[in-house]
Structures are given as C-alpha cells and as structure tokens.
Design a protein around this motif. Structure first.
Motif, PDB file in Angstrom:
ATOM      1  N   SER A   1     -10.617   8.416  -5.301  1.00 45.78           N
ATOM      2  CA  SER A   1      -9.444   7.885  -4.603  1.00 45.78           C
ATOM      3  C   SER A   1      -9.191   6.464  -5.089  1.00 45.78           C
ATOM      4  O   SER A   1     -10.035   5.874  -5.777  1.00 45.78           O
ATOM      5  N   GLY A   2      -8.054   5.924  -4.685  1.00 47.23           N
ATOM      6  CA  GLY A   2      -7.723   4.549  -5.045  1.00 47.23           C
ATOM      7  C   GLY A   2      -8.692   3.562  -4.422  1.00 47.23           C
ATOM      8  O   GLY A   2      -9.155   2.625  -5.081  1.00 47.23           O
ATOM      9  N   ALA A   3      -8.992   3.772  -3.147  1.00 45.16           N
ATOM     10  CA  ALA A   3      -9.912   2.856  -2.465  1.00 45.16           C
ATOM     11  C   ALA A   3     -11.259   2.827  -3.184  1.00 45.16           C
ATOM     12  O   ALA A   3     -11.829   1.759  -3.409  1.00 45.16           O
TER      13      ALA A   3
ATOM     14  N   ASN B   1     -11.158   0.920  -6.382  1.00 45.34           N
ATOM     15  CA  ASN B   1     -11.184  -0.517  -6.112  1.00 45.34           C
ATOM     16  C   ASN B   1     -12.563  -0.987  -5.643  1.00 45.34           C
ATOM     17  O   ASN B   1     -12.991  -2.090  -5.986  1.00 45.34           O
TER      18      ASN B   1
ATOM     19  N   PHE C   1      -2.115  -4.155  -0.853  1.00 45.68           N
ATOM     20  CA  PHE C   1      -2.815  -3.004  -0.281  1.00 45.68           C
ATOM     21  C   PHE C   1      -3.809  -2.485  -1.301  1.00 45.68           C
ATOM     22  O   PHE C   1      -3.437  -2.128  -2.419  1.00 45.68           O
ATOM     23  N   HIS C   2      -5.079  -2.457  -0.915  1.00 44.65           N
ATOM     24  CA  HIS C   2      -6.109  -2.000  -1.847  1.00 44.65           C
ATOM     25  C   HIS C   2      -6.931  -0.829  -1.320  1.00 44.65           C
ATOM     26  O   HIS C   2      -7.825  -0.357  -2.014  1.00 44.65           O
ATOM     27  N   GLY C   3      -6.646  -0.360  -0.090  1.00 37.37           N
ATOM     28  CA  GLY C   3      -7.351   0.818   0.413  1.00 37.37           C
ATOM     29  C   GLY C   3      -7.771   0.663   1.859  1.00 37.37           C
ATOM     30  O   GLY C   3      -7.574  -0.379   2.478  1.00 37.37           O
TER      31      GLY C   3
ATOM     32  N   GLU D   1       2.701  -0.617  -1.284  1.00 38.16           N
ATOM     33  CA  GLU D   1       2.785  -0.398   0.176  1.00 38.16           C
ATOM     34  C   GLU D   1       3.349  -1.632   0.872  1.00 38.16           C
ATOM     35  O   GLU D   1       4.050  -1.516   1.873  1.00 38.16           O
TER      36      GLU D   1
ATOM     37  N   ASP E   1      -4.835  -3.707  -9.932  1.00 40.70           N
ATOM     38  CA  ASP E   1      -4.836  -2.475  -9.138  1.00 40.70           C
ATOM     39  C   ASP E   1      -3.562  -1.705  -9.500  1.00 40.70           C
ATOM     40  O   ASP E   1      -2.478  -2.013  -9.007  1.00 40.70           O
TER      41      ASP E   1
ATOM     42  N   GLN F   1      -0.957   2.599  -7.830  1.00 44.98           N
ATOM     43  CA  GLN F   1       0.405   3.106  -7.628  1.00 44.98           C
ATOM     44  C   GLN F   1       1.287   2.906  -8.862  1.00 44.98           C
ATOM     45  O   GLN F   1       2.117   3.755  -9.178  1.00 44.98           O
TER      46      GLN F   1
ATOM     47  N   LYS G   1      -3.853   7.886  -7.553  1.00 48.46           N
ATOM     48  CA  LYS G   1      -2.585   8.564  -7.272  1.00 48.46           C
ATOM     49  C   LYS G   1      -2.081   9.463  -8.416  1.00 48.46           C
ATOM     50  O   LYS G   1      -2.559  10.569  -8.578  1.00 48.46           O
TER      51      LYS G   1
END
Ligand SMILES: *Cc1c(COP(=O)(O)O)cnc(C)c1O
Length: 394
Positions: free
Chosen positions: A104-106, A109, A138-140, A195, A223, A226, A252
């Motif tokens: 996932s993105g989180a 990161n 927004f990073h997660g 976001e 990051d 997105q 994503k």
C-alpha cells in the motif's frame, strides 16, 4: 441483490469509517461500469487513481488470472520471476537502483521513513531522525505515516504519535530553510498534494527542496503514490521538474487494481535496508507483479503518456467554460476544481452526489472537486462525463 440490499448487508458488518456513496459497481470495462441496479456509470475517479487501465482491462486480467492459476504466492524467503521482471523494468525506467515491495501507499512511505532514518544513523549517528513534511500533505493512515501527514484534523484521538516529524507550509522556501535544524535527516513531499486539495508545488519550491537538501546532506523523498505511474502525463511527476529524488514511493495506479506499494531508492540509499531491518509477508506478490508489469508496459508504450496529457487538457478546457468553475489545478489526468462562489454555489460533496445521480463517479479533495479518470479513458467517455458535469456546473 440490488444496491440497497448490498448497502444494508455491508453496513451491518463493516466498520463505518467512510462516508460512502450509495452505489455498488458490479462489472465494467474501460472507464464505464454497471451497478447493482443496472445503471451505467462513467468513472472519473478510478477507485482513487488505482484503476489506471480502467475496469477489468483485458491484458491485465489475463496476466493476473494466468499467474493465479500457476502460483499465487511464495513469500519473501524465496524468489519469484514476476517480481524480478517487474522490479528490473521499473528500476530501469525510473533511474533507481533498488526497490522494496510493500502492499500500500502507507507501507511504501513507512519503508521510505525507516530507510531515511537508518541511512542517516549509519552515516551520522544518533539524533538526526527528523523528517520535514508539508502542511496539508497526506502520507497514509498508519500511526507513523499519519504522524508524517500534515493535517491536524486527522491527528485527533490517536495520541501519542510517532515523534520526529516537522510540518512546514508548502511553497514557502523560507519556512523550509528555517525548519532545517541539525536533527533533520530528510524532506518528504508530494509533488502535487493530492488528498490535501490537488495543490501543485511550484518549480521554485521544488528547486529549493533539492538545493537545501543538497547543502544540508538531507535525503529527498517524493511521495508519488498518487502522482506516479503516468497520472500527470509523465511516468513520475518529478520528471516535469527535471528532478530525481533520492527516494520515490509509488502505490495506487501502478498495480492497476491490486494492492501494491513500492519504495524506490538510488545509490547508497538502495543498500541501507539489510536482512532483518525491514520486511512484509505479501510484498512482491507474483499475481500483483504480473498485473503491474502489464500496467507498466501499457503506460510506457510510445505515445501513451502524451495521450494522458492531451486528455487532461481536453477535460480542463471544457471545465474552464463552466460558470460554476472558478479555478483548475493539477497536471495530466489529476485535476482539481475550485467551485465558484456564485449565488447558487454548490459544495464539492454536493457536486459529487449530483454527478453520481446522473451517472458520473468523481471525487473530492478537501473543498475541491477532483477527477482521476483511468488513464485509458476514451474520447466518448470523456464526452459523456463532460456532458454530465455541464449539467451540474453550468
Ligand atoms: C493514497 C495515498 C497514500 C496512502 O496510500 P494507501 O494505499 O491508502 O496506504 C499515501 N500518499 C499519497 C500521496 C496518497 O495519495
């Protein structure tokens, strides 16, 4: 089961963490999908920028299902060819040396944050672990990436947070310069804050990030969860600025619909994480990687990214003509719309509801309306979406 049946069943069993729209897509193709009531919807959201090749893309679905029939998982104690193929190709085309696979993105990161701290520890010792991030970023949603996220509204309730993050206002080089104290090891940023409202970092600010990082021995972390994977009309958004961060994270859209997170690093940074220092059970899953290779091949085919830019410009120029549109931000097919303060003004949330009722799925980002259509969205689908937007924003 119709939409209402699905909603009832779902809400009876799933935690209420989302203000969901009352639609249940069932099956689709391209940027079009049919919902449980038989309505046809045009998709300008791509599952928040995930379905980069649209719904059920033929080549992607074939690669994924063929791999699932052969071998669905190995775990990271063994090697797998789909992961090797994809990693070699992705590092090659992005100019990075190594990557770490997450889900996932989180998590991508989290990896970047751990990497930056260990890199600094290995080089400079203790006491140099602070990471500067931007207000509104927004990073997660994990505790660490939430600590990195520069949005106060998400920081309620979950104290105590992970220490070692400092937030500075975006596009303010002076504030960034002031925030660089001897405890700082890295600067982390979204090239376009997604976001947080599709806010573009200026070229001057990006230059300042890289110059200050260079002067102070800090790692740069882009990051691109997105903005990456062709979303902005370049494979990585940073290519628009002619800059190459030490670390880039992706998620994503690069998976085309299956969970993936990637942390790319160059040079020494790519050698920082060693056996035992980081890991994940699912990362580099062969089914996911087989699909991601199709996404990569499709995006990198000659002419594809030029089409993304052209389609984005077409949507923007149509939006510009609509009376309720005040301002447009973003690059390529990442588009934010500030709604005008007319007497019959509507909120972004209302615009999303009205669009959905007319058959168009779109998103908000703070108080903006946001569009992240599949990169493969067709001219006809764009025309149909624009027609609906004209009814709402006209
Ligand atoms: C969505 C997003 C994330 C978090 O990704 P998840 O897959 O939801 O964990 C992180 N950074 C940015 C820029 C994002 O847009």
């Amino acid at each position: 089961m119709n939409t209402n049946d699905i909603i009832k069943k779902h809400d009876g069993a799933v935690m209420n963490t989302y203000a969901r729209n009352p639609a249940a897509p069932i099956s689709g193709g391209g940027a079009s999908v049919t919902d449980a009531d038989g309505n046809r919807l045009i998709d300008f959201g791509a599952g928040v920028g995930v379905n980069s090749l649209g719904f059920a893309n033929g080549a992607w679905a074939e690669a994924v299902s063929e791999q699932a029939k052969k071998l669905q998982h190995t775990c990271n104690l063994y090697y797998n060819k789909p992961a090797a193929d994809f990693a070699a190709r992705l590092t090659g085309v992005t100019g990075y040396d190594k990557l770490f696979f997450a889900n996932s993105g989180a998590e991508a990161n989290e990896c970047a944050i751990k990497l930056a701290r260990k890199f600094s520890f290995d080089k400079f010792g203790k006491g140099r672990a602070t990471i500067i991030t931007l207000t509104g970023s927004f990073h997660g949603r994990t505790l660490c990436t939430l600590s990195a996220t520069g949005q106060q509204s998400m920081h309620d309730w979950f104290f105590p947070f992970v220490e070692g993050f400092k937030h500075v206002p975006p596009n303010d080089p002076g504030a960034l310069r002031e925030a660089i104290t001897p405890d700082v090891c890295a600067i982390m940023f979204e090239p376009i804050i997604g976001e947080g409202g599709v806010l573009e970092l200026t070229r001057d600010y990006i230059d300042a990030i890289f110059e200050l990082a260079g002067e102070n021995g800090l790692l740069t972390i882009a990051d691109e969860v997105q903005t990456g994977a062709g979303r902005t009309g370049k494979f990585l958004c940073m290519e628009h600025f002619g800059r190459h961060a030490d670390i880039t994270t992706m998620a994503k859209g690069i998976g085309g619909g299956l969970p993936i997170g990637i942390c790319l690093a160059k040079g020494e940074a790519g050698e920082t994480l060693t056996p035992g220092t980081h890991g994940t059970t699912f990362g580099g899953n062969p089914v996911v990687c087989a699909g991601a290779s199709v996404v990569l091949d499709t995006i990198l085919a000659p002419g594809f990214l030029g089409e993304v830019a052209r389609k984005g410009n077409r949507i923007k120029s149509e939006l510009q003509k609509m009376p309720k549109v005040k301002d447009i931000s973003g690059k390529g097919l990442m588009i934010g719309v500030t709604l005008a303060e007319t007497t019959d003004k509507i909120s972004a949330g209302e615009a999303v509801s009205r669009a959905l009722a007319r058959g168009l799925m779109c998103l908000t980002a703070k108080d903006k309306l946001r569009f992240l259509p599949p990169l493969t969205v067709s001219e006809d689908e764009i025309a149909a979406g624009i027609e609906i937007l004209r009814e709402i924003l006209g």
